[in-house]
Every structure is written in structure tokens, then in C-alpha cells.
Design a protein around this motif. Structure first.
Motif, PDB file in Angstrom:
ATOM      1  N   LEU A   1      -2.355   5.494 -16.980  1.00 58.02           N
ATOM      2  CA  LEU A   1      -1.647   4.651 -16.022  1.00 58.02           C
ATOM      3  C   LEU A   1      -1.811   3.171 -16.349  1.00 58.02           C
ATOM      4  N   GLN A   2      -0.784   2.406 -15.974  1.00 59.84           N
ATOM      5  CA  GLN A   2      -0.810   0.954 -16.117  1.00 59.84           C
ATOM      6  C   GLN A   2      -0.587   0.316 -14.752  1.00 59.84           C
ATOM      7  N   GLU A   3      -1.046  -0.922 -14.628  1.00 57.83           N
ATOM      8  CA  GLU A   3      -0.836  -1.649 -13.378  1.00 57.83           C
ATOM      9  C   GLU A   3       0.660  -1.741 -13.077  1.00 57.83           C
ATOM     10  N   ASN A   4       1.017  -1.532 -11.830  1.00 59.68           N
ATOM     11  CA  ASN A   4       2.401  -1.576 -11.325  1.00 59.68           C
ATOM     12  C   ASN A   4       3.228  -0.343 -11.675  1.00 59.68           C
ATOM     13  N   ASP A   5       2.599   0.686 -12.247  1.00 54.65           N
ATOM     14  CA  ASP A   5       3.298   1.973 -12.356  1.00 54.65           C
ATOM     15  C   ASP A   5       3.531   2.518 -10.949  1.00 54.65           C
ATOM     16  N   LEU A   6       4.658   3.202 -10.771  1.00 55.64           N
ATOM     17  CA  LEU A   6       4.919   3.899  -9.518  1.00 55.64           C
ATOM     18  C   LEU A   6       4.659   5.387  -9.724  1.00 55.64           C
ATOM     19  N   LEU A   7       3.959   6.006  -8.793  1.00 50.10           N
ATOM     20  CA  LEU A   7       3.692   7.439  -8.836  1.00 50.10           C
ATOM     21  C   LEU A   7       4.581   8.121  -7.811  1.00 50.10           C
TER      22      LEU A   7
ATOM     23  N   GLY B   1       3.434   6.176  -4.491  1.00 47.64           N
ATOM     24  CA  GLY B   1       2.287   5.282  -4.527  1.00 47.64           C
ATOM     25  C   GLY B   1       2.439   4.275  -5.646  1.00 47.64           C
ATOM     26  N   ILE B   2       1.672   3.200  -5.576  1.00 48.13           N
ATOM     27  CA  ILE B   2       1.716   2.153  -6.589  1.00 48.13           C
ATOM     28  C   ILE B   2       0.330   1.996  -7.201  1.00 48.13           C
ATOM     29  N   VAL B   3       0.288   1.820  -8.530  1.00 45.38           N
ATOM     30  CA  VAL B   3      -0.972   1.678  -9.254  1.00 45.38           C
ATOM     31  C   VAL B   3      -1.374   0.208  -9.263  1.00 45.38           C
TER      32      VAL B   3
END
Length: 420
Positions: free
Chosen positions: A88-94, A106-108
């Protein structure tokens, strides 16, 4: 939302019902795949570890955030090699694509990293991060819910595939309008998060206070500021007696059958579960009056030896799988209900008494439940002070929960009107 105005959607106009005054013009239709660098899903590792890299599962999504306490862990080498496609990377959406929670989003954020996720969650990585907050909101909107309803594969487990996620089409306003919408809805999300945190802190505080109260570490004083008498260990039959009252005259029917819930206490079976599970006849069912104590002889996840609750509502009947007790003048039933709200208290008390059969059924008669000692305030007055204090905390928790529900419904209404 005083700066918004209402529009009527027509076939020719791609505009929402509710819109900020300073914006006009139609929105453009887009496909999610065209706005992303990546749409993929995670993988389940062969083993988990007691510490290491965070591994996010669906239950870790709380609102639009990720709760680190609900993550499990994987080894760093597994993270970098075996599961490298789901890093995962910052600002990825799950986005949940499998099971009953399809559509959960959710947001990373940086505090969760490094991290991976599993195959029940799709990873959506946008090309332009400026669109992030708007896309986060559109994925929660009725537009996406309608798409899920039309697209989901229903079988043993409902699911969407990655191609379907990428094919999701939606209407997109200009960036300034996106930012205005996202900012407004994010403020509502923040309010929900604050209320959720408030409720969690109240529940945590209540549990801590209960542990101190029921161990005798925290005591009340009488009206003159004097200490109440010392508590004594007494068998539970000092406070309760078995009720043998039955529904022989059929005063109550299947509409009056009660069940016992670990979370909600004693409830009407039809109102709570939607139907009655009573047998052909209820004449031998036990009567349960308001204030009676009921012991459920069936295991629950947190209470493998059953649960004990007080009936705080109207009278009814229970099957023979339950034991019913009346309170003696030495006990306030609500006190015992609070005492057994702590799983540790319930399990510690029942474990030595209960024998389990081959089918995990309870081997214990109603009288035997009362033979072990329990420490309870010696006076009704001190018991009542404990009950009053905990009821006050409960009322605060209920208020916080109602505020959460109201704010969630408010946001739901906005989402129905702010997107085309």
C-alpha cells in the motif's frame, strides 16, 4: 448548507439536485479506470506473525479510516517479496469487493504504512491526487451503491471483480467544485469520527469504572459521608432464588417469547429477530417478570458458559433452555446485570460450575448456578448508588450513539442529492 441551491435533473442536464450557488454548467461523465494508475487486489500470506508489517483486512476499516489495532501482521520479507503487488501507498483507496461489506471504503494514511491488504479489498490508486477526496465520497454515494446492486455477483459470497470496479462510470464536476463538495463532506466525516471516538472513550471509561467498582477498589459513601459496611463473599443463592413459575395457563403466547442478547440484554424474540422460534406449545415455558434474572444455557463467542441478564422490559416467557431467578430483598437486579456485563466476571463465575456436553451444550441445573460465592455490597443503598452511576454513563453513551446515527443519516441525505 446555506450556500447551496436546488436544481431539477433532466435528461439533458448532468447536474445534482443540491449544488453550491457559485457553480453552474454540466458535469462530465468519467470512467474510474481512466483516472487510475492501478486497480489491483491483495493476497493472503501463508503465515502471520505477532509483530511486523501491518496487514489490513475489511474489519480494519472503521468509517473511512484504518484502525491499526484491528490489523494483523506479516513478516517484512513477505511484505517485500511474496505480497509485493499489494504493498500500500499513502492516499490509496481501499474498496471492499467481497462478502457482506461490498462497497465499504477506506483511505490509506502514512501512519498505517508499511502495509499490505488481502484479496477482499481492491486497491485504487489515482493518477491525480487532487481528485482523491471527491472520489472517496463518490465511492460512498448512491451512484456507487446503485452500480454495486446492478453489478454484484450473488452466490455463496457476493463480489465484484476488478474490471467491474474500473468500469464504474460517474459524473465529475470541475476541480474547484469537487474540492468544495469534498471539503464539506469531509467535515461531516470528521464530526462522525469525533462522535465515534467520544462514544468509544465513554465505553472504555465505563469498563474501567466497573472493574474498580465490582472489585471493591472504588466505593461510595453514605449521605453523611460515612463508609458503607464491608462487603462479604456470599453464595449467589443469598441474593437469588429459582423461579419455577410456568406459563401453564397460557397467559402468554408466541408473541411474548423472549431471547437473551449479549449486547442488548433480554429482548422480545419477534421484535429483535423478526420471528418466533418457539415450539408447538409454550405452556411449559418459564415466566419472566420485570426485574427477574435470566441465565442463558448456550455458549457465545465471548461467553462460552452462557450469559446472565436482568429483564428491564415487560414480562414474557422463555424456553426451558433458560433458567429464571427472582431477586431476594438483599439484591437490586440491575446491580447483578452490570456485574455480569463484564465478560471476565461472567466467565470466572460460571466456568467452575458448568460442564459441557459433546454438542457443546450446558450440563448444569438451575439450583447449581447459585452455589458459588460472589462479592456484592452489603446494603441496598450502596448497590443503588453503583447502579445510578452506571446508568448515568449508559445514558451518555446512548446520546453519543444517537448523535452518530443522526450525523450518518444527514450525510446519507447529502450523498443522495449532491451527486448526479
Amino acid at each position: 448548507m446555506s450556500t447551496a441551491t436546488t436544481h431539477i435533473e433532466t435528461e439533458k442536464q448532468l447536474v445534482p439536485e443540491l449544488r453550491f450557488n457559485e457553480f453552474e454548467g454540466e458535469w462530465e461523465n468519467n470512467r474510474l479506470h481512466d483516472m487510475t494508475n492501478l486497480i489491483t487486489k491483495g493476497t493472503t500470506p501463508k503465515t502471520f506473525t505477532s509483530s511486523g508489517v501491518n496487514y489490513v483486512k475489511i474489519e480494519g476499516l472503521v468509517g473511512v479510516n484504518i484502525n491499526k489495532d484491528k490489523c494483523v501482521y506479516i513478516d517484512e520479507e513477505v511484505h517485500l517479496k511474496e505480497l509485493k503487488r499489494s504493498i500500500l501507498q499513502e492516499n490509496d483507496l481501499l474498496f471492499a469487493i467481497a462478502g457482506a461489506t461490498v462497497g465499504k471504503v477506506g483511505i490509506v494514511t502514512s501512519d498505517i504504512l508499511p502495509a499490505n491488504t488481502n484479496q477482499a479489498l481492491a486497491i485504487i490508486r489515482l493518477k491525480n491526487k487532487e481528485y482523491l477526496n471527491y472520489i472517496l465520497q463518490i465511492l460512498q454515494s448512491r451512484v456507487m451503491k446503485k452500480y454495486i446492486y446492478q453489478s454484484v455477483s450473488v452466490g455463496a459470497q457476493p463480489n465484484l471483480n476488478l474490471e467491474q470496479i474500473g468500469d464504474f462510470r460517474f459524473n465529475l464536476p470541475t476541480l474547484p467544485e469537487q474540492q468544495k463538495i469534498a471539503s464539506f463532506l469531509s467535515a461531516v466525516d470528521e464530526k462522525i469520527q469525533q462522535l465515534t471516538k467520544k462514544k468509544a472513550l465513554l465505553e472504555q471509561y465505563k469498563k474501567g469504572v466497573m472493574q474498580q467498582l465490582f472489585s471493591g477498589q472504588l466505593r461510595f459513601k453514605d449521605e453523611n459521608g460515612n463508609s458503607y459496611p464491608d462487603w462479604k463473599d456470599r453464595n449467589l443463592n443469598h441474593y437469588l432464588k429459582v423461579s419455577k413459575a410456568k406459563n401453564e395457563d397460557l397467559k402468554y403466547d408466541k408473541n411474548d417469547v423472549l431471547s437473551v442478547s449479549g449486547e442488548f440484554g433480554i429482548v422480545n424474540q419477534i421484535e429483535f429477530q423478526g420471528r418466533s422460534f418457539a415450539g408447538a406449545s409454550v405452556h411449559n415455558y418459564g415466566l419472566v417478570e420485570n426485574g427477574n434474572i435470566v441465565y442463558t444455557k448456550s455458549p457465545l463467542k465471548s461467553n462460552p458458559y452462557g450469559i446472565i441478564k436482568v429483564n428491564k422490559d415487560k414480562a414474557g416467557i422463555v424456553s426451558t433452555l433458560y433458567a429464571v431467578y427472582k431477586c431476594k430483598p438483599t439484591l437490586i437486579g440491575a446491580y447483578l446485570d452490570y456485574y455480569f456485563q463484564l465478560d471476565d466476571n461472567t466467565n470466572r463465575y460460571l466456568r467452575p460450575l458448568v460442564q459441557k456436553g459433546s454438542k457443546n451444550d450446558m450440563k448444569i441445573n438451575n439450583e447449581k448456578v447459585l452455589i458459588d460465592p460472589i462479592m456484592i455490597p452489603s446494603t441496598i443503598e450502596e448497590q443503588q448508588k453503583v447502579v445510578d452511576y452506571l446508568e448515568e454513563l449508559d445514558s451518555k453513551i446512548v446520546i453519543a450513539n444517537n448523535q452518530i446515527t443522526q450525523t450518518q443519516n444527514f450525510k446519507k441525505g447529502l450523498l443522495q442529492q449532491m451527486f448526479v
